[in-house]
Each structure stands twice: as structure tokens, then as C-alpha cells.
Design a protein around this motif. Sequence first.
Motif, short mmCIF file in Angstrom:
data_model
loop_
_atom_site.label_atom_id
_atom_site.label_comp_id
_atom_site.label_asym_id
_atom_site.label_seq_id
_atom_site.Cartn_x
_atom_site.Cartn_y
_atom_site.Cartn_z
N LEU A 6 51.79 16.69 -40.67
CA LEU A 6 52.50 17.66 -39.84
C LEU A 6 51.65 18.15 -38.68
O LEU A 6 52.17 18.44 -37.60
CB LEU A 6 52.96 18.86 -40.69
CG LEU A 6 54.19 18.64 -41.56
CD1 LEU A 6 54.31 19.75 -42.60
CD2 LEU A 6 55.45 18.57 -40.71
N TYR A 7 50.35 18.25 -38.89
CA TYR A 7 49.48 18.73 -37.82
C TYR A 7 49.46 17.74 -36.66
O TYR A 7 49.57 18.13 -35.48
CB TYR A 7 48.07 18.97 -38.35
CG TYR A 7 47.23 19.81 -37.43
CD1 TYR A 7 47.38 21.20 -37.39
CD2 TYR A 7 46.29 19.22 -36.57
CE1 TYR A 7 46.62 21.97 -36.53
CE2 TYR A 7 45.52 20.00 -35.71
CZ TYR A 7 45.69 21.36 -35.70
OH TYR A 7 44.94 22.14 -34.83
N HIS A 8 49.33 16.46 -36.97
CA HIS A 8 49.36 15.44 -35.92
C HIS A 8 50.74 15.37 -35.27
O HIS A 8 50.85 15.34 -34.04
CB HIS A 8 49.01 14.07 -36.52
CG HIS A 8 47.56 13.90 -36.81
ND1 HIS A 8 47.07 12.83 -37.54
CD2 HIS A 8 46.48 14.65 -36.46
CE1 HIS A 8 45.75 12.93 -37.64
NE2 HIS A 8 45.38 14.01 -37.00
N TRP A 9 51.79 15.31 -36.07
CA TRP A 9 53.14 15.17 -35.52
C TRP A 9 53.48 16.36 -34.61
O TRP A 9 54.06 16.17 -33.53
CB TRP A 9 54.18 15.10 -36.63
CG TRP A 9 54.07 13.90 -37.51
CD1 TRP A 9 53.40 12.73 -37.25
CD2 TRP A 9 54.64 13.74 -38.81
NE1 TRP A 9 53.53 11.85 -38.30
CE2 TRP A 9 54.28 12.44 -39.27
CE3 TRP A 9 55.43 14.55 -39.62
CZ2 TRP A 9 54.69 11.96 -40.52
CZ3 TRP A 9 55.83 14.07 -40.87
CH2 TRP A 9 55.47 12.79 -41.30
N ILE A 47 40.69 18.39 -25.34
CA ILE A 47 42.11 18.19 -25.60
C ILE A 47 42.26 17.40 -26.90
O ILE A 47 41.66 16.35 -27.07
CB ILE A 47 42.78 17.45 -24.43
CG1 ILE A 47 42.73 18.29 -23.16
CG2 ILE A 47 44.21 17.07 -24.78
CD1 ILE A 47 43.54 19.56 -23.22
N PHE A 48 43.07 17.91 -27.80
CA PHE A 48 43.22 17.26 -29.11
C PHE A 48 44.03 15.97 -28.99
O PHE A 48 43.60 14.92 -29.45
CB PHE A 48 43.89 18.25 -30.08
CG PHE A 48 44.16 17.66 -31.43
CD1 PHE A 48 43.15 17.04 -32.15
CD2 PHE A 48 45.42 17.74 -32.01
CE1 PHE A 48 43.38 16.49 -33.41
CE2 PHE A 48 45.66 17.20 -33.26
CZ PHE A 48 44.64 16.58 -33.97
N PHE A 85 47.25 25.87 -40.75
CA PHE A 85 46.93 25.63 -42.15
C PHE A 85 47.41 24.25 -42.63
O PHE A 85 47.23 23.91 -43.80
CB PHE A 85 47.54 26.73 -43.02
CG PHE A 85 46.97 28.09 -42.73
CD1 PHE A 85 45.80 28.51 -43.35
CD2 PHE A 85 47.59 28.94 -41.82
CE1 PHE A 85 45.27 29.76 -43.08
CE2 PHE A 85 47.07 30.19 -41.55
CZ PHE A 85 45.90 30.61 -42.18
N THR A 86 48.01 23.47 -41.72
CA THR A 86 48.48 22.13 -42.09
C THR A 86 47.46 21.05 -41.74
O THR A 86 47.78 19.86 -41.85
CB THR A 86 49.82 21.79 -41.39
OG1 THR A 86 49.61 21.68 -39.98
CG2 THR A 86 50.88 22.83 -41.68
#
Length: 468
Positions: free
Chosen positions: A103-106, A6-7, A97-98
Motif C-alpha cells: 500500500l505504501y508503494h501503490w 524524491i521517493f 504506518f504502512t
Amino acid sequence: MTTTGIFIHDDFLLENKYARELYHNYAKDQPIIDYHNHLPPQEIAEDRIYGNMTRIWINGDHYKWRAMRTMGVDEKFITGDGSDKEKFMYWAKTVPFTMRNPLYHWTHLELARYFDIYDLLNERSAERIYWETSEKLSSPEYSCQNLLRKVNAEVVCTTEDPIDSLEYHQTLANSGFNIKVSTAFRPDKAILISNKGYNAYIDTLGKAADIEINTFHELCDALKSRISFFDQNGCKLCDHGLDRMYYELYTEAEVQSIFLKKRAGQELTNSEASKFQSALLLFLSETYHEYRWVQQFHLGALRNNNARMHSLLGPDTGWDSIGDYPQAQQLSAFLNALERKDKLVKTIIYNLNPSDNEVFASMIGNFNDGSIKGKVQFGSGWWFLDQKDGMTKQLNALSNMGLISCFIGMLTDSRSFLSFPRHEYFRRVLCNLFGDEIQRGELPNDLPWIGKLVQDISYQNAKDYFHF
């Protein structure tokens, strides 16, 4: 949730046992005071139900828009007439691709915290996630007000122009809604005299204040009238979005002449504009002192760089970047002019250029006079800097030059009701910073005391500072 694979899990960004204890035992459950954002109060007052993710998550989010444009997504599927589902699908295709962009974390924090979705968003998962979130967002449980309750928000402070009627804040104040919704006075359009449409705006301001504005003094009277109106409606702070602080020597006669020249439709020189803006900012700041407000200055944005797209879509649509304006000398002179009169109120300064971190962190020490704890604040990482690296650099600069223990913490500065996990993100970064130094022996293993500092930075300092 600590399941392997799980990320977004319980210990996300927390690299050792000290960081984990600080976050879970001291930071995690603190209420949120979001003292600066751009949320629409009408949607809070009307308790809007959004229906799908595009309406609440993609519409209005220029962070996502910039990423989608970079990936070659047509504007039709960003701000155009593409369907809500199409826009979401294009965003989902963009997300993988982010990586290494905040943005990837949020994105994944927001899916986890609001919807209990821990799967990665991508082209394969997009359809299922769109319908799962749409079903939830169509229910009263996910109404605007309930979304704010879900994140343990205590205070939400929106940002309004002096001409605003504050009708929705008045509605909320009388509604029994258990989260305080306040406002911040944002007079940029009255200050920036070289802007296109300035005279039309001044006419509108005059109508709002019921004052015909033909002179500089009448402009000041109109703004003071609106400050009084905002104050009567619970306003405790103001905000200014400027490229840099203005401070030029001027005479009253010069400022009056400059204003009359502008009202006559004539072009101003840069020097004339700077003198006018200096005079009006000083008047406003002295008035804020009278009302015991907190003043905020967001400095350093280079706005509306793409003239073609700005003409098509307008401001705040993703065409701004970091500016490289000189900041220190005029900022110091401006604050000193107020301090000389003993009229410097609580002040928060934010930089957008990271090269100004140490400048701003050291500047606040010049004007913390012992009268109020943390009277002048170096504000949190803002806009392009409200990510892990930017937050860490801001925290380190403030620690090195001042007292991190007096810091009033994070804010969202957002237009999205799903942005509040940024407070969690900040708290995790903060706890990891302290935890790492405890593990290295650079700080003592005194978790009760360091935990108290973490609680203060996460919540208590802001509560004591603003007195909402």
C-alpha cells in the motif's frame, strides 16, 4: 524525475543500469491490456467525475480498509457515515504506518502518476493533498474515461454475473470511446450450490435467460443462453473464484437428484455439493471451448472469515484471507477430463497461497500441447500476492518450471480507477529481475533480445493471447 530526496523517481525499484534500460526503453511505454478487473462499467459509460479522492480511492478499497482497521480507525471513517474528507484524513494518518506493505508503494505511485504529486502522504500533507486532488478530480480532464487514457490503457476487461444486462458495455461499444471495454462471464453464484440464497439466484438467472429452471439440464440451458448473449456482446473470457477446483466422479442421475434436492430446500452433503459443482464446471468449460473463450480460475481464497462483520457489511469488505486447500490432484483431474475430450480451451490458473506457486507453475506444462503458444498459463500474483515479493516469487517459479517468455503479464484485479500503476510496478519488478541477472552474468548482455521478451510479457503476449 530523479531529484534527490524524491521517493517515487524515474528509477524507482530499478537497481542497475540494465534494469533501467530495459524499463525505460522497452517496458515503460507499452500499452496496458488489463484483462481482469472489477471496475464498474456504468461509471466508465457515464464518464463519471468523482470530485474527491475518497470517492475514487478509498470507497470500495478493502486493502486500505484492512490497514485502517489495524490502526484502530473506527468503521465510521472507513465504510460508515463519516464525511469524505474525514475518511481521507484517516487514511492519510494511516499511510506512514504502512511502510513495507505494498500500500505504501501503490499510494505514492498513484499520487505521482495521476496527480504529479511527489510528496509523501501523511497527517501533515493530507489537507493540501486532499484539496489539490479534489480540484483536479472535479474537472473533466480527470473524468473516468480520461483517467484510463492517462495510463495508456488499450483494453479494460470488467467482470459480470451471467444475469447482467451488459447495457453499459453496449453503450460503450457504440460510444466511440477509444479504449475497448470488454467483460468476463463470472458464474460463481450458479456453481456454488451450498451458498445461502442459491435458489433465489437460480430464479433470477432463469428470468434473465427466459427459461424456467427446474432441472439440471434447464440450468445448463440457461447458462448456455447467457454465454451466447455475452459472446454476442464481445465477451472473450470467463472467470471463476473458487476455493479449489472441483472434480468428483458422478452420474447424470446423481447430479439431477442433487439439484432437485436443493430446489426443494433441502440441505446437501459436502459430497453432493462437490459432485454437482464438478458436473457444472465441466459443462461450462466444454461450452467455453465451443465459443473459443479463455477461462480463468482464481483458486485459494478463504472468504468471509469474520461472521459478525460480514453480517454487517457483506462480502468483499475486507474479511478474506489465504486458504490452505489441497489443489494439485483435483485441478489436474479436472484439466485432464477436458483434455481427454480435446475440449481444453486457453486456461489461466491463479493461486492465492504462495506455497502453491511451484504446483501451479509445473501444472501448466502438463497441458501445453503445442497447439497454441502459452495455451495454459500460470497467472500473475493475485490479491495478497500482487506485491513485489509475491510477483518475484511467481516470476521465479514460472521461470524455473516453464517459460517466462510466454507469460501474459499483469492485471489489476481492482475496483479502483487509480490502480493502473500496478502495471508499472510489475514492469519495474520484471525489468529489475532481468537486469540483476544480466549484471551477475547469469543472462547475456543482449538487451535487444531481452528487451523484446520484456515487451512481450508487458503487452504483446496478452494481445496475441486474447485477440480482443
